[in-house]
Design a protein around this motif. Structure first.
Motif, PDB file in Angstrom:
ATOM      1  N   ARG A   3       9.023  10.318  -1.724  1.00  0.00           N
ATOM      2  CA  ARG A   3       8.087  10.517  -2.817  1.00  0.00           C
ATOM      3  C   ARG A   3       7.755   9.198  -3.470  1.00  0.00           C
ATOM      4  O   ARG A   3       6.924   9.102  -4.324  1.00  0.00           O
ATOM      5  CB  ARG A   3       8.646  11.494  -3.844  1.00  0.00           C
ATOM      6  CG  ARG A   3       8.828  12.900  -3.236  1.00  0.00           C
ATOM      7  CD  ARG A   3       9.395  13.894  -4.223  1.00  0.00           C
ATOM      8  NE  ARG A   3       8.514  13.978  -5.393  1.00  0.00           N
ATOM      9  CZ  ARG A   3       8.949  14.198  -6.623  1.00  0.00           C
ATOM     10  NH1 ARG A   3      10.237  14.310  -6.859  1.00  0.00           N
ATOM     11  NH2 ARG A   3       8.104  14.318  -7.621  1.00  0.00           N
ATOM     12  N   ASP A  11       0.532   5.393  -0.507  1.00  0.00           N
ATOM     13  CA  ASP A  11      -0.413   6.504  -0.660  1.00  0.00           C
ATOM     14  C   ASP A  11      -0.236   7.198  -2.007  1.00  0.00           C
ATOM     15  O   ASP A  11       0.882   7.509  -2.415  1.00  0.00           O
ATOM     16  CB  ASP A  11      -0.215   7.543   0.469  1.00  0.00           C
ATOM     17  CG  ASP A  11      -0.716   6.999   1.800  1.00  0.00           C
ATOM     18  OD1 ASP A  11      -1.533   6.048   1.768  1.00  0.00           O
ATOM     19  OD2 ASP A  11      -0.285   7.505   2.853  1.00  0.00           O
ATOM     20  N   GLY A  12      -1.360   7.424  -2.681  1.00  0.00           N
ATOM     21  CA  GLY A  12      -1.338   8.161  -3.943  1.00  0.00           C
ATOM     22  C   GLY A  12      -1.018   7.297  -5.156  1.00  0.00           C
ATOM     23  O   GLY A  12      -0.969   7.796  -6.271  1.00  0.00           O
ATOM     24  N   PHE A  13      -0.772   6.008  -4.946  1.00  0.00           N
ATOM     25  CA  PHE A  13      -0.452   5.124  -6.073  1.00  0.00           C
ATOM     26  C   PHE A  13      -1.341   3.893  -6.062  1.00  0.00           C
ATOM     27  O   PHE A  13      -1.649   3.353  -5.007  1.00  0.00           O
ATOM     28  CB  PHE A  13       1.018   4.640  -6.004  1.00  0.00           C
ATOM     29  CG  PHE A  13       2.013   5.716  -6.293  1.00  0.00           C
ATOM     30  CD1 PHE A  13       2.407   5.990  -7.597  1.00  0.00           C
ATOM     31  CD2 PHE A  13       2.569   6.448  -5.258  1.00  0.00           C
ATOM     32  CE1 PHE A  13       3.328   6.986  -7.850  1.00  0.00           C
ATOM     33  CE2 PHE A  13       3.485   7.450  -5.508  1.00  0.00           C
ATOM     34  CZ  PHE A  13       3.873   7.721  -6.816  1.00  0.00           C
ATOM     35  N   GLU A  14      -1.730   3.492  -7.254  1.00  0.00           N
ATOM     36  CA  GLU A  14      -2.441   2.225  -7.389  1.00  0.00           C
ATOM     37  C   GLU A  14      -1.480   1.284  -8.098  1.00  0.00           C
ATOM     38  O   GLU A  14      -0.944   1.603  -9.158  1.00  0.00           O
ATOM     39  CB  GLU A  14      -3.701   2.431  -8.238  1.00  0.00           C
ATOM     40  CG  GLU A  14      -4.539   1.181  -8.351  1.00  0.00           C
ATOM     41  CD  GLU A  14      -5.777   1.399  -9.206  1.00  0.00           C
ATOM     42  OE1 GLU A  14      -6.022   0.560 -10.091  1.00  0.00           O
ATOM     43  OE2 GLU A  14      -6.476   2.413  -9.007  1.00  0.00           O
ATOM     44  N   ASP A  73       0.857  -1.190   0.000  1.00  0.00           N
ATOM     45  CA  ASP A  73       0.000   0.000   0.000  1.00  0.00           C
ATOM     46  C   ASP A  73       0.888   1.233   0.000  1.00  0.00           C
ATOM     47  O   ASP A  73       1.687   1.430   0.924  1.00  0.00           O
ATOM     48  CB  ASP A  73      -0.896   0.022   1.256  1.00  0.00           C
ATOM     49  CG  ASP A  73      -1.887  -1.138   1.245  1.00  0.00           C
ATOM     50  OD1 ASP A  73      -2.400  -1.445   0.153  1.00  0.00           O
ATOM     51  OD2 ASP A  73      -2.129  -1.735   2.311  1.00  0.00           O
TER      52      ASP A  73
END
Length: 187
Positions: free
Chosen positions: A187, A159-162, A157
C-alpha cells in the motif's frame, strides 16, 4: 575593520559604566555594533536575544564575576563557542590559566590603551570569520569531490501518489537531513 558587508557585534560586560561607554564608543568608530551589560546576569539575558561575534568581559564584577559568567556560558552548547576574552586589571598567572582552561581566547589588561584593545578584538573577529569561511570552503570541496547529494535527484514513481519535496541548503553548505524512501508494504 569590517572586511565584509556583515556588521560585527560584540558584547561588552563590565560593571564600570564609564569604561563600558568608552569602549563602546571606540568599537563603534570602527564599525562594530556594541551590546553592553553591567553584569554577568544581564549579559546572560542579552544572550537569549542576540548572538555576538565576540564577548569581552571584565573579570572583577559583583554577584557573578567574569570567571563564573564564563562557566555559565560553557554549559550552553550554543554560547560556549562565541570567542570570549577576559578584561582584567589583575595580573595573576594562576587566574589566567584557569580562564584559558575555560577556552577563553585571551586576557586583555585594562591598562591597555583602548585603541589597542579595539584592534585586538577586531583582529580576533576577522581571524575567526576567515577560519569559518575556510572550513565551509573545505567542506564544500570535499562534498563535491565525493559527489554527495543530500536529496534525491529524481522522485520515485508510486502509483496513486504525487510526491514533491522542497530543499534549500544552509549558506550553500552541503549536509543536513538525508531523505530516503522505504517501501513499507504494497500500500
Amino acid at each position: 575593520m569590517a572586511m565584509n558587508m556583515q556588521v560585527n557585534t560584540i558584547l561588552l560586560v563590565d560593571d564600570n559604566q564609564l569604561f563600558l561607554k568608552m569602549l563602546s564608543q571606540a568599537f563603534k568608530k570602527t564599525g562594530i555594533e556594541c551590546v553592553t551589560a553591567e553584569s554577568g546576569k544581564d549579559a546572560l539575558e542579552i544572550l537569549n536575544l542576540t548572538f555576538p561575534d565576540a564577548i569581552l568581559s571584565d573579570y572583577e564584577m559583583p554577584d557573578m564575576n567574569g570567571m563564573e559568567f564564563r562557566q555559565q556560558l560553557m554549559t550552553n552548547d550554543t554560547l560556549k563557542d562565541i570567542p570570549f576574552i577576559f578584561l582584567t586589571s589583575i595580573i595573576d598567572n594562576d587566574l589566567m590559566v584557569k580562564g584559558l582552561n575555560l577556552q577563553a581566547v585571551d586576557y586583555v589588561n585594562k591598562d591597555t590603551p583602548v585603541n589597542v584593545i579595539v584592534s585586538k578584538i577586531n583582529n580576533l573577529i576577522y581571524t575567526v570569520q576567515k577560519q569559518q569561511e575556510l572550513s565551509k570552503s573545505e567542506l564544500k570541496k570535499a562534498a563535491e569531490a565525493l559527489n554527495v547529494k543530500s536529496i534525491p535527484t529524481k522522485t520515485p514513481d508510486i502509483d496513486g501518489f504525487e510526491i514533491a519535496f522542497w530543499h534549500r541548503s544552509y549558506q550553500d553548505i552541503p549536509g543536513g537531513d538525508f531523505i530516503d524512501f522505504i517501501q513499507a508494504n504494497d500500500r
